[in-house]
Write a protein that holds these residues in place. Sequence first.
Motif, short mmCIF file in Angstrom:
data_model
loop_
_atom_site.label_atom_id
_atom_site.label_comp_id
_atom_site.label_asym_id
_atom_site.label_seq_id
_atom_site.Cartn_x
_atom_site.Cartn_y
_atom_site.Cartn_z
N PRO A 314 0.77 -0.85 -0.22
CA PRO A 314 0.05 0.14 0.46
C PRO A 314 1.17 1.32 0.39
N LEU A 315 1.88 1.18 0.54
CA LEU A 315 2.70 2.39 0.57
C LEU A 315 3.40 2.46 -1.18
N TYR A 336 11.22 -6.61 2.26
CA TYR A 336 10.59 -8.08 2.90
C TYR A 336 9.80 -9.28 2.18
N VAL A 404 -10.89 3.22 -2.38
CA VAL A 404 -10.73 2.90 -1.68
C VAL A 404 -12.71 2.71 -1.65
N MET B 186 3.33 1.56 7.47
CA MET B 186 4.31 0.94 7.43
C MET B 186 4.13 -0.09 8.68
N ASP B 235 -1.00 -1.90 7.50
CA ASP B 235 -1.34 -1.70 5.73
C ASP B 235 -0.26 -2.93 5.37
N GLY B 236 0.47 -3.91 6.35
CA GLY B 236 1.47 -4.70 5.12
C GLY B 236 2.82 -4.82 5.54
N ASP B 237 2.58 -3.06 5.22
CA ASP B 237 4.56 -2.65 5.01
C ASP B 237 4.97 -3.40 6.32
N THR B 238 6.13 -3.84 6.28
CA THR B 238 7.01 -4.55 7.34
C THR B 238 8.19 -3.64 7.07
N LEU B 399 -9.20 -0.13 5.87
CA LEU B 399 -8.42 1.44 4.62
C LEU B 399 -9.19 2.24 4.36
#
Lengths: 412, 412
Positions: A314-315, A336, A404, B186, B235-238, B399
């Motif tokens: 998403p970022l 990642y 969205v 993040m 957001d799933g961003d590690t 989201l």
Amino acid sequence: MENEQILKTQGLPQGFVWGAVKAGIKVSGNADVAVAVAAKGANGAAMFTKNQVVAAPVTVGRRHMASTGGRVSVVLVNAGNANCATGQPGVDACVQTCVAAAERFHCIFDEVFPSSTGIIGVPFPAEKVLAVLPELEQVMGATPEHADSFAQAIMTTDTKMKVARASVDVDGVEVRIFGVAKGAGMIHPQLGGPVGPAHATMLVYLFSDIAAESEQLRGLLEPAVERSFNSISIDGDTSTNDTVLLLASGASGVKLDARTQEPFANALKLVCGSLAYQIVDDGEGVGHVVTLHITGARTEAEAKQIAKAIAHSPLCKTAWSSADPNWGRLLAAAGYSGVAFDPALVNITIGAQPVFELGVRSAAFQKEAAHAEMQARDYTITIDLGLGEAECRFLTCDLTEEYVRINADYSS
Amino acid sequence: MENEQILKTQGLPQGFVWGAVKAGIKVSGNADVAVAVAAKGANGAAMFTKNQVVAAPVTVGRRHMASTGGRVSVVLVNAGNANCATGQPGVDACVQTCVAAAERFHCIFDEVFPSSTGIIGVPFPAEKVLAVLPELEQVMGATPEHADSFAQAIMTTDTKMKVARASVDVDGVEVRIFGVAKGAGMIHPQLGGPVGPAHATMLVYLFSDIAAESEQLRGLLEPAVERSFNSISIDGDTSTNDTVLLLASGASGVKLDARTQEPFANALKLVCGSLAYQIVDDGEGVGHVVTLHITGARTEAEAKQIAKAIAHSPLCKTAWSSADPNWGRLLAAAGYSGVAFDPALVNITIGAQPVFELGVRSAAFQKEAAHAEMQARDYTITIDLGLGEAECRFLTCDLTEEYVRINADYSS
């Protein structure tokens, strides 16, 4: 044979008729049941989603392809209801429509290939499909308008009809391919062979009039799908209904053999590539189509793994929506992905602009120039890992407020 | 000992002072360099992101923890610049600040534990940190206001300060834990041990005055992190900078031993759980905090794998933003998680409302009632797989358009 010539043909493959009518399944009231009929039958190869939760038509379609050895006479598609997570009643409803369509279009029930797309989990209104079969038979035809009516009826949140045509000249005979696709959200197809779980909201039908066995078609379909539909992602959500079906009516009289195989395979790849691009280009809320070109990887699989991590971040996707050359997010997502690499060997360019070189911001980095590249509708981000010779191209898009809005409003 | 009592303590652990000042790294001009000093030193255990791309302070912090065996005297944090993807100059800049802080606060350079959060890829302004060290020394103190100033200075896109306190009574002596966290985007921490790649934008500092060896602290930290920070995703961003640090000053005089271990571990879990909740609750653009309670799984790891697929699905998350009980999307995401299950055994409830039972929409499904449950700020979705006895609880959020706006605007 040039690519452009292949795609410019307007002719449709012989041996098929198409049609579509309004059955009242779509809330919009638009045409929502489509049919393609091969009066003399066709050989086919299908690939379905690898999602473990699959829609009833995927379950039924898989069984039909297995029981007939890939023989298909009728493709019956509805939009507006995915017939997914509907349990045994959903499978029964699907079979019921196949049996009725077989009777109407004069084939055996398992030569009907069913597909559904739309809302998940709502009981399937088989009666609405049954009621329009007589009308469908009346409206069918072989003109471009008939083919387009098929393409329009299978749309859900798509804003544009998606079709592509190609042909191959074999000793003065034109062998044609006509491809139709739908899909704008829940797009991250992971298509596998006919065995195994399957399901998704991308539907693709590839009609051709070459003469070929199902086994031959499978051999052509898998590589074409791998670098087209399996190399795109809009939102990372792999649907429960995704289906790609390739049919060969044989009506051109030209056989798929050692001589025709390569040009036909190339034409098929062009059609698949064009449809895959159209799907991303019409993605829900898409402002930018981004090609991730991952180079210098140890293997193509690792290149794709990195591309997918970035395509699902998403970022990264929100940064693209504002044309922000935030390569740090690209690097973090690659980091990642699970693929081992050394940032000190990595080079990143956005369009023609170098942004990251061997572990640090490029000395030639010009923020405004990179920003300008990203204002294009369509651009490429190249990430060289400096590890090997393998590469991939993966097509994806930005994440916008419009995406969205569309998906918050697409109510169950 | 009741949880509420544990969390209600206002006392701070002895043996630490905190402070923060403005160094001009944040664009906002707010305080952006924070320090915590243990005058007599502290034993520590740290966990870092598993992202392969790591920020310079993670590289340096890992080496320092290894070289000192976990001894920490100074925690030096800046917000506004992540010092990530800055190459060797970034590492050099980080070391430079550690050396200067060690001199200023009277310890050996590797007893300084550095952290950075903020924009990735921009050269690190070490000189700004160096310039404020004398002022930092002046403003440090041991009051709640000093501790809060630390918590505020490490914020980036956070809208709220995140702190939690707990204490354990041991024979009339209060052993205290004070936890501080930052993180709003993040956020999908994947924290591993001190060996291996690490990096992220969640920063957590857990200060305690128990007397314990670093080895003991590591044994307590990992399970506490696994069910708190490693069980959340915004957001799933590690991130490339994620760091959790647990320090024990020993100033309470109470030792971590067979008798005190369990109550202390419970207090630590409460603090971690509270901070993890606060992070999701303050997530970028969050409208709803959703607990995914996956039950009936074969293993906790499989339960978590399904929870993560759902927590990272844009289609599930956008449906939550409009309180849409679209359980088909939940099922589809579970279906592509990679965990084998049979939809015919699955039950789903949203809050108290049954929505899906054994493969089909629940007979008791009431759309309006389910919609009403989802209008709460905070609710639980329970998915029972019907396969076994294992389960997990995973905390995530919706989201929203606001998330997209925040991250499209957070420019490099």
